[in-house]
Motif scaffolding. Structure first.
Motif, PDB file in Angstrom:
ATOM      1  N   SER A   1       0.819  -1.215   0.000  1.00 40.52           N
ATOM      2  CA  SER A   1       0.000   0.000   0.000  1.00 40.52           C
ATOM      3  C   SER A   1       0.849   1.260   0.000  1.00 40.52           C
ATOM      4  O   SER A   1       0.408   2.320  -0.446  1.00 40.52           O
ATOM      5  CB  SER A   1      -0.932   0.004   1.211  1.00 40.52           C
ATOM      6  OG  SER A   1      -0.220   0.258   2.412  1.00 40.52           O
ATOM      7  N   ARG A   2       2.097   1.137   0.499  1.00 44.35           N
ATOM      8  CA  ARG A   2       2.965   2.310   0.603  1.00 44.35           C
ATOM      9  C   ARG A   2       3.759   2.578  -0.669  1.00 44.35           C
ATOM     10  O   ARG A   2       4.420   3.611  -0.777  1.00 44.35           O
ATOM     11  CB  ARG A   2       3.934   2.120   1.772  1.00 44.35           C
ATOM     12  CG  ARG A   2       3.232   1.932   3.099  1.00 44.35           C
ATOM     13  CD  ARG A   2       4.206   1.549   4.199  1.00 44.35           C
ATOM     14  NE  ARG A   2       3.538   0.710   5.195  1.00 44.35           N
ATOM     15  CZ  ARG A   2       4.083  -0.313   5.817  1.00 44.35           C
ATOM     16  NH1 ARG A   2       5.339  -0.650   5.550  1.00 44.35           N
ATOM     17  NH2 ARG A   2       3.413  -1.006   6.697  1.00 44.35           N
ATOM     18  N   LEU A   3       3.749   1.637  -1.614  1.00 45.53           N
ATOM     19  CA  LEU A   3       4.482   1.847  -2.863  1.00 45.53           C
ATOM     20  C   LEU A   3       3.894   3.029  -3.620  1.00 45.53           C
ATOM     21  O   LEU A   3       2.679   3.236  -3.636  1.00 45.53           O
ATOM     22  CB  LEU A   3       4.425   0.593  -3.731  1.00 45.53           C
ATOM     23  CG  LEU A   3       5.114  -0.664  -3.183  1.00 45.53           C
ATOM     24  CD1 LEU A   3       4.902  -1.827  -4.131  1.00 45.53           C
ATOM     25  CD2 LEU A   3       6.603  -0.405  -2.966  1.00 45.53           C
ATOM     26  N   SER A   4       4.762   3.774  -4.263  1.00 51.13           N
ATOM     27  CA  SER A   4       4.303   4.983  -4.949  1.00 51.13           C
ATOM     28  C   SER A   4       3.310   4.678  -6.068  1.00 51.13           C
ATOM     29  O   SER A   4       2.458   5.508  -6.390  1.00 51.13           O
ATOM     30  CB  SER A   4       5.506   5.748  -5.520  1.00 51.13           C
ATOM     31  OG  SER A   4       6.230   4.936  -6.425  1.00 51.13           O
ATOM     32  N   CYS A   5       3.386   3.479  -6.639  1.00 52.13           N
ATOM     33  CA  CYS A   5       2.467   3.133  -7.728  1.00 52.13           C
ATOM     34  C   CYS A   5       1.036   2.928  -7.224  1.00 52.13           C
ATOM     35  O   CYS A   5       0.083   3.004  -8.000  1.00 52.13           O
ATOM     36  CB  CYS A   5       2.950   1.892  -8.472  1.00 52.13           C
ATOM     37  SG  CYS A   5       3.141   0.426  -7.432  1.00 52.13           S
TER      38      CYS A   5
ATOM     39  N   PRO B   1      -6.616   1.541  15.917  1.00 53.99           N
ATOM     40  CA  PRO B   1      -6.009   1.750  14.598  1.00 53.99           C
ATOM     41  C   PRO B   1      -6.094   3.212  14.195  1.00 53.99           C
ATOM     42  O   PRO B   1      -6.815   3.996  14.827  1.00 53.99           O
ATOM     43  CB  PRO B   1      -6.862   0.872  13.679  1.00 53.99           C
ATOM     44  CG  PRO B   1      -8.213   0.888  14.335  1.00 53.99           C
ATOM     45  CD  PRO B   1      -7.958   0.951  15.821  1.00 53.99           C
ATOM     46  N   HIS B   2      -5.357   3.578  13.151  1.00 56.34           N
ATOM     47  CA  HIS B   2      -5.473   4.968  12.686  1.00 56.34           C
ATOM     48  C   HIS B   2      -5.412   5.025  11.167  1.00 56.34           C
ATOM     49  O   HIS B   2      -4.690   4.261  10.528  1.00 56.34           O
ATOM     50  CB  HIS B   2      -4.387   5.858  13.297  1.00 56.34           C
ATOM     51  CG  HIS B   2      -2.987   5.525  12.872  1.00 56.34           C
ATOM     52  ND1 HIS B   2      -2.225   4.558  13.490  1.00 56.34           N
ATOM     53  CD2 HIS B   2      -2.214   6.033  11.874  1.00 56.34           C
ATOM     54  CE1 HIS B   2      -1.044   4.484  12.910  1.00 56.34           C
ATOM     55  NE2 HIS B   2      -1.015   5.370  11.927  1.00 56.34           N
ATOM     56  N   LEU B   3      -6.200   5.922  10.637  1.00 56.72           N
ATOM     57  CA  LEU B   3      -6.296   6.088   9.186  1.00 56.72           C
ATOM     58  C   LEU B   3      -5.046   6.758   8.642  1.00 56.72           C
ATOM     59  O   LEU B   3      -4.555   7.728   9.214  1.00 56.72           O
ATOM     60  CB  LEU B   3      -7.534   6.923   8.842  1.00 56.72           C
ATOM     61  CG  LEU B   3      -7.807   7.154   7.361  1.00 56.72           C
ATOM     62  CD1 LEU B   3      -8.203   5.850   6.680  1.00 56.72           C
ATOM     63  CD2 LEU B   3      -8.911   8.204   7.198  1.00 56.72           C
ATOM     64  N   VAL B   4      -4.549   6.236   7.521  1.00 54.30           N
ATOM     65  CA  VAL B   4      -3.400   6.825   6.819  1.00 54.30           C
ATOM     66  C   VAL B   4      -3.929   7.322   5.466  1.00 54.30           C
ATOM     67  O   VAL B   4      -4.232   6.517   4.588  1.00 54.30           O
ATOM     68  CB  VAL B   4      -2.268   5.806   6.617  1.00 54.30           C
ATOM     69  CG1 VAL B   4      -1.090   6.468   5.910  1.00 54.30           C
ATOM     70  CG2 VAL B   4      -1.823   5.217   7.950  1.00 54.30           C
ATOM     71  N   VAL B   5      -4.017   8.629   5.314  1.00 51.99           N
ATOM     72  CA  VAL B   5      -4.574   9.196   4.079  1.00 51.99           C
ATOM     73  C   VAL B   5      -3.450   9.392   3.061  1.00 51.99           C
ATOM     74  O   VAL B   5      -2.461  10.060   3.338  1.00 51.99           O
ATOM     75  CB  VAL B   5      -5.267  10.545   4.362  1.00 51.99           C
ATOM     76  CG1 VAL B   5      -5.787  11.163   3.063  1.00 51.99           C
ATOM     77  CG2 VAL B   5      -6.394  10.355   5.359  1.00 51.99           C
ATOM     78  N   ARG B   6      -3.621   8.777   1.915  1.00 54.08           N
ATOM     79  CA  ARG B   6      -2.650   8.923   0.822  1.00 54.08           C
ATOM     80  C   ARG B   6      -3.362   9.394  -0.435  1.00 54.08           C
ATOM     81  O   ARG B   6      -4.297  10.206  -0.345  1.00 54.08           O
ATOM     82  CB  ARG B   6      -1.908   7.597   0.603  1.00 54.08           C
ATOM     83  CG  ARG B   6      -1.089   7.140   1.841  1.00 54.08           C
ATOM     84  CD  ARG B   6      -0.080   6.057   1.457  1.00 54.08           C
ATOM     85  NE  ARG B   6       0.688   5.642   2.629  1.00 54.08           N
ATOM     86  CZ  ARG B   6       0.461   4.527   3.322  1.00 54.08           C
ATOM     87  NH1 ARG B   6      -0.520   3.718   2.966  1.00 54.08           N
ATOM     88  NH2 ARG B   6       1.200   4.206   4.360  1.00 54.08           N
ATOM     89  N   GLY B   7      -2.936   8.922  -1.572  1.00 57.26           N
ATOM     90  CA  GLY B   7      -3.384   9.541  -2.818  1.00 57.26           C
ATOM     91  C   GLY B   7      -4.571   8.931  -3.518  1.00 57.26           C
ATOM     92  O   GLY B   7      -4.912   9.361  -4.619  1.00 57.26           O
ATOM     93  N   THR B   8      -5.240   7.933  -2.914  1.00 58.17           N
ATOM     94  CA  THR B   8      -6.353   7.280  -3.628  1.00 58.17           C
ATOM     95  C   THR B   8      -7.721   7.769  -3.168  1.00 58.17           C
ATOM     96  O   THR B   8      -8.734   7.233  -3.604  1.00 58.17           O
ATOM     97  CB  THR B   8      -6.274   5.745  -3.461  1.00 58.17           C
ATOM     98  OG1 THR B   8      -6.282   5.439  -2.059  1.00 58.17           O
ATOM     99  CG2 THR B   8      -5.036   5.189  -4.119  1.00 58.17           C
ATOM    100  N   THR B   9      -7.757   8.762  -2.287  1.00 49.61           N
ATOM    101  CA  THR B   9      -9.043   9.321  -1.887  1.00 49.61           C
ATOM    102  C   THR B   9      -9.018  10.843  -2.046  1.00 49.61           C
ATOM    103  O   THR B   9      -8.022  11.490  -1.777  1.00 49.61           O
ATOM    104  CB  THR B   9      -9.384   8.982  -0.411  1.00 49.61           C
ATOM    105  OG1 THR B   9      -8.267   9.368   0.440  1.00 49.61           O
ATOM    106  CG2 THR B   9      -9.647   7.503  -0.245  1.00 49.61           C
TER     107      THR B   9
END
Length: 322
Positions: free
Chosen positions: A267-271, A310-318
């Motif tokens: 999930s952490r990969l830039s792709c 747990p905690h939400l990690v917001v990245r680039g898919t939302t």
């Protein structure tokens, strides 16, 4: 070797077994002498002499990337307290019972079971023979140690995030049978209702694989209209959704936002850069090893449950819906 470094055999033994106590200076003297002499610890002989193996048995599902991260942290936590790990895997042709029997055959002093699916009564019966620590799964009415995160809360945080962005049509791709899947599914329903989105609740069948995510996405693509957001049981399923949407030319997050669960390495990969929920693998691993040590070395008998937030990690898919 003790005579060579001018220490007692007990002090040398503590250093070689990695047990806390000796100073860093003492530890370095012993390790240097051991290297000079080409000494290697005979774990089998040590275990026979002490009648203890100091081995923690870990059951892992090789198809779940998050389990691999847990194992890495379990190794670190175990080594810090003078224990080692033996791994036994679940595969499509090797069930949970076989994996556990292998761990017992290797004289595991305690069992750390990652996401066990056996009935609670069976796990409790096993705990009567060997201390059991269940990781990642809620165990109802069973007297054994549990380390887990609040899965329903984690999914709820993701729904909250999507609603705050402006989403209403939020579809959930399910994880199939089992307690973990049940808790995450409940978290989705509860959060949607909390936001007054009862009429928008939609759950698609799935499991823990990328293929399940792809199947769910294809079903959405074959429908009259796409939802603005898709939330999945875990990260591999989310990656399957991303793959199917990409092949169909659907922009993420421009047309559809996607979120997963577990915050595994993929999930952490830039792709992918996937918005997901972190379960804090390192903290779970430390609590699991601590529980085993307290049972084995400190005589604790009463079961304990550790529930982490747990905690939400917001990245680039939302993003906000178009």
């Amino acid at each position: 070797m003790a005579a060579r470094v001018g220490l007692s055999t007990a002090s040398v033994s503590l250093v070689l077994r990695g047990v806390p106590g000796p100073s860093e200076r003492t530890r370095q003297r012993v390790l240097k002498a051991a290297a000079d002499l080409g000494y290697q610890v005979d774990r089998t002989a040590s275990a026979l002499a002490s009648r203890r193996s100091r081995i923690l048995g870990v059951m892992v599902d090789i198809h779940r990337p998050f389990h691999a991260e847990l194992v890495e942290h379990l190794h670190t936590a175990a080594e810090e307290v003078g224990y080692d790990l033996v791994l036994s895997t679940q595969t499509r042709t090797r069930d949970e019972h076989t994996a556990v029997e292998t761990l017992l055959a290797f004289r595991s002093e305690a069992l750390i079971l990652l996401g066990p699916t056996a009935p609670a009564a069976a796990l409790a019966a096993l705990d009567n023979k060997t201390p059991v620590i269940a990781v990642g799964r809620r165990i109802a009415d069973a007297a054994l140690d549990v380390v887990r995160t609040a899965d329903d809360d984690g999914v709820g945080q993701t729904v909250d995030h999507l609603v705050e962005l402006g989403h209403r049509e939020i579809v959930y791709v399910d994880g199939g049978k089992g307690v973990i899947a049940t808790d995450r599914r409940r978290g989705y329903r509860t959060a949607m209702r909390r936001h007054g989105l009862d009429d928008h609740i939609r759950i698609l069948a799935g499991d823990h694989t990328e293929a399940a995510g792809e199947r769910a996405a294809r079903k959405l693509l074959d429908g009259d209209s796409l939802p603005t957001a898709v939330l999945t049981y875990n990260d591999p399923s989310a990656i399957g959704v991303l793959a199917a949407l990409a092949r169909a030319g659907v922009a993420v997050p421009g047309e559809v936002s996607v979120a997963g669960y577990d915050d595994d390495a993929l999930s952490r990969l830039s792709c992918f850069n996937l918005t997901t929920v972190s379960q804090n693998a390192e903290e779970q691993a430390r609590h699991a090893v601590t529980a085993a040590v307290k049972r084995l070395d400190q005589g604790r008998t009463e079961p304990r449950e550790v529930v982490l937030t747990p905690h939400l990690v917001v990245r680039g898919t939302t993003a906000a819906p178009a």
